[in-house]
Design an enzyme around this catalytic site. Structure first.
Site, PDB file in Angstrom:
ATOM      1  CD  GLN A 251      -3.172   0.466  -0.076  1.00 33.91           C
ATOM      2  OE1 GLN A 251      -3.084   1.076  -0.642  1.00 33.91           O
ATOM      3  NE2 GLN A 251      -2.823  -0.935  -0.335  1.00 33.91           N
ATOM      4  CG  HIS A 254      -1.178   2.524  -4.787  1.00 38.25           C
ATOM      5  ND1 HIS A 254      -0.602   2.318  -5.452  1.00 38.25           N
ATOM      6  CD2 HIS A 254      -1.321   1.364  -4.091  1.00 38.25           C
ATOM      7  CE1 HIS A 254      -1.730   1.662  -6.680  1.00 38.25           C
ATOM      8  NE2 HIS A 254      -1.949   0.369  -4.933  1.00 38.25           N
ATOM      9  CD  GLU A 319      -8.311   2.760  -1.173  1.00 42.92           C
ATOM     10  OE1 GLU A 319      -7.505   2.901  -0.723  1.00 42.92           O
ATOM     11  OE2 GLU A 319      -8.620   2.384  -1.869  1.00 42.92           O
ATOM     12  CG  HIS A 320      -7.714  -1.731   0.269  1.00 41.96           C
ATOM     13  ND1 HIS A 320      -6.416  -0.664   0.123  1.00 41.96           N
ATOM     14  CD2 HIS A 320      -7.887  -2.666  -0.501  1.00 41.96           C
ATOM     15  CE1 HIS A 320      -7.182  -0.644  -1.484  1.00 41.96           C
ATOM     16  NE2 HIS A 320      -7.591  -1.371  -1.943  1.00 41.96           N
ATOM     17  CG  ASP A 353      -4.764  -4.170  -4.885  1.00 48.29           C
ATOM     18  OD1 ASP A 353      -5.629  -4.005  -4.332  1.00 48.29           O
ATOM     19  OD2 ASP A 353      -3.716  -3.671  -4.084  1.00 48.29           O
ATOM     20  CG  HIS A 412     -49.878  19.387  -5.941  1.00 49.65           C
ATOM     21  ND1 HIS A 412     -49.299  20.918  -5.761  1.00 49.65           N
ATOM     22  CD2 HIS A 412     -48.428  18.817  -5.996  1.00 49.65           C
ATOM     23  CE1 HIS A 412     -47.791  20.428  -6.418  1.00 49.65           C
ATOM     24  NE2 HIS A 412     -47.307  19.198  -5.705  1.00 49.65           N
TER      25      HIS A 412
END
Lengths: 427, 427
Positions: A251, A254, A319-320, A353, A412
């Protein structure tokens, strides 16, 4: 990588891609220029920023076939198998309409239809990820989107990367364009001579792409604007420190802003992972990025109890989330907030991934509390249907008119009552 | 109301709630003040703008029971029946998770969970709509949201409207607060001493509410920010001009910016509706609003063919589409873009606004091309699950590592390979 005792609430730093006022102004001007000048603006910016002299914006069939021809056949096979897995997983997300009929002859229904067109932005340069093509295009295809367009910045020779072309080719995508940055987003949103506008734009990009997506949002739909990637790992002593460290580093490589967090009850495991991270970092090609990430956003928390680990994981809403414990599957059921959960030793994050079939476009910045992976649902829309029979109207018109008048909406009430105007005259 | 020949593409004016720079600055300051001062800021703004001296922000049980006690029992019954219809329709939107097992012992799955908490903003004053309470709260309840909060500005006596209190009461909502405008949105997003923050904020509001929702978006989820309401009606000579006119006016009374469009092949019908609109307008209590709406955003288009009508309707992608033709149901199948479709003479739009069960929070500004009514889907999120067995890892690890290296992500490749590090030593 620091080790801390877990006590009370974690402080979570949100990292939003806000950009500067100057960047926003630049993006607005680029969008304007594309709206006014169309293709010419895209050519101009390709020359200015991509150093590419383009004679046309559209990728030719020959370019795609050439890329496929020279591509490593094993990789072609890998991408094809990944695509099949991704398609299979996303088939589970096909939405059905429904219809509720009532005895009075009325019905209400929900009709699900695909959006007509979608555009995928694919970053260029070092971040040309064929996997992103699969992850964005396949949900749109499963949804039934008729027209899917890929746009990506050209290199200085005016070409897109082979990986991107081949991924598109595998999926049968034939409409690809050469343009990057805010100008590409503007072209997808508003169209140019060469590029018909689309209804929805997805895909990752740099700050200019993110700002442009925010600007066009509402005129077209966009996917979420993702923050830096995140992993959290819950591990007990049944796990292996070197594997945990390798996953944390996958991770961290990245982005210097990526975050990697270990949650464990074992101080010994914490220390082993700390040592392994330091050791493995040294030999990574992207060691500079990973080092910055681990230093600034890496953390090992040691908790006294399992319950504290779970609370922290839910609070992070990562996220993960990898779970490497002897009871990983059971523990996963206590996780309420996570983009994706990877259960057990062999479910390293890159499995998801690239290959397992789930989508790798996932909610960051704790937004897993309220949002989800990119999916087929993002490429459909639902139309409500109301059919009232005469009987249903007769049974309910007074109630509806009363409710309208309660809200002060006389027209209405009259609309519903108007169906009686002629009847009353007739009877 | 003007009549025009339909030729080629309609020009669609988007009406976005952008606000002025001054309004945005005010909203940002209000949000800051609520973040810093909490309850005190909410009390301060209630005094300043609502002229209400509040001793506490939370609505008491007594206030709710008093409102219920003095409420017209017929209306209570109407609201209850509407709530049941709405609940029944939205039950069809419950999402299931799924799991795909593979022979190698691996699986991928999707888990659906409700968001934990949601806050509904309800406008005050003349626009206090109990129906909005039903339409926003019920999808959240069907989704399984545990904590649902309603917030609404108090009147000068420090009270919420009976209609809002009773609608909440019917639904079993007990957590209601007295605050309006940007400060209420800030309180829901960031919390105060009295108000725990929520994960998602929905509900309509004025420009300050809309701007505040945009500001907090990302820190919490928000629903769409709706533009002015819209109706389009497709009618043939089987329809009645007075009923069409009444339906057009029911939309027009909402807002001077509301739009009402008739699409027909019959010039005679066009002229009859034109006359009816002029006639009925005169007697409406909200004639000033409806007149402005019809004048500025009302239009009758006469087309030569049915196909042109359908094309125009799809191009408009209207929030509401009524079809009053002899083949209404069949025709509805050719409509691809609409928030809600009302089929046949007895399905006047207010039927859906109040009672039939579909949601009245619908996409405006042609966004029905890519978005949908508020729904149960808006109150759930999905977590992806990946479980790889040792066998699955063994079969696929080389492929996954190759794909990672294709993208230059060496640490990803090593993470997957790390599971072999000890095995290789062992064997």
């Amino acid at each position: 990588m620091n080790i801390e005792r877990l006590t009370g609430e974690l402080s979570i730093r949100r990292q939003l891609a806000d950009g500067t006022a100057t960047q926003l102004e630049a993006v607005k001007q680029i969008i304007q220029q594309v709206k006014i000048e169309g293709d010419a603006a895209l050519m101009h910016f390709a020359k200015k920023w991509d150093r590419a002299e383009l004679s046309s914006l559209r990728v030719t069939k020959e370019e795609i076939e050439e890329a496929a021809g020279r591509f490593d056949p094993r990789l072609l096979g890998d991408l094809t198998e990944a695509a099949n897995n991704i398609r299979s997983y996303h088939e589970g997300q096909k939405q059905q309409g429904y219809r509720h009929d009532r005895e009075d002859g009325s019905y209400v229904a929900q009709r699900v239809t695909a959006i007509e067109s979608a555009g995928l932005y694919v970053p260029g340069g070092t971040a040309a990820y064929p996997s992103s093509v699969l992850m964005n295009v396949i949900p749109a295809q499963v949804a039934g989107v008729e027209r899917i367009v890929v746009i990506s910045p050209p290199d200085s020779e005016g070409k897109l990367s082979d990986g991107v072309l081949v991924a598109a080719h595998i999926l049968g995508i034939e409409e690809l364009y050469k343009s990057g940055g805010a100008q590409a987003i503007a072209a997808l949103a508003y169209g140019t001579e060469s590029i018909e506008p689309v209804d929805k734009i997805t895909g990752p990009g740099n700050i200019f792409v993110a700002l442009a997506k925010r600007e066009v949002n509402g005129d077209v739909a966009i996917d979420m604007i993702a923050g830096p990637s995140e992993i959290a790992i819950i591990a007990d002593e049944s796990a292996y420190a070197d594997e945990i460290a390798a996953d944390l580093l996958s991770q961290a490589e990245h982005d210097p802003l990526a975050s990697a967090v270990l949650l464990t009850e074992s101080l010994e495991m914490a220390e082993q992972v700390q040592a392994q991270v330091a050791k493995q970092l040294k030999t990574l090609p992207r060691a500079d990025i990973a080092t910055a990430s681990i230093r600034d956003h890496g953390m090992i928390y040691v908790a006294d109890t399992r319950a504290e680990l779970i609370r922290a994981a839910n609070q992070l809403a990562p996220e993960h989330l990898e779970i490497m414990t002897s009871d990983a599957e059971r523990l996963s059921e206590e996780i309420r907030h996570a983009g994706a959960i990877f259960i057990g030793r062999y479910s390293s994050e890159p499995v998801g991934d690239y290959f397992a079939g789930t989508n790798h476009v996932l909610p960051t910045n704790s937004t897993a509390r309220f949002s989800s992976a990119l999916s087929v649902y993002d490429f459909v829309k639902r139309t409500s249907i109301v059919h009232y029979s005469e009987q249903a109207w007769r049974n309910n018109q007074e109630k509806i008119a009363r409710l309208a008048r309660l809200e002060g909406l006389e027209a209405h009430a009259r609309a519903v009552e108007s169906r009686a105007w002629k009847k009353e005259n007739q009877s």
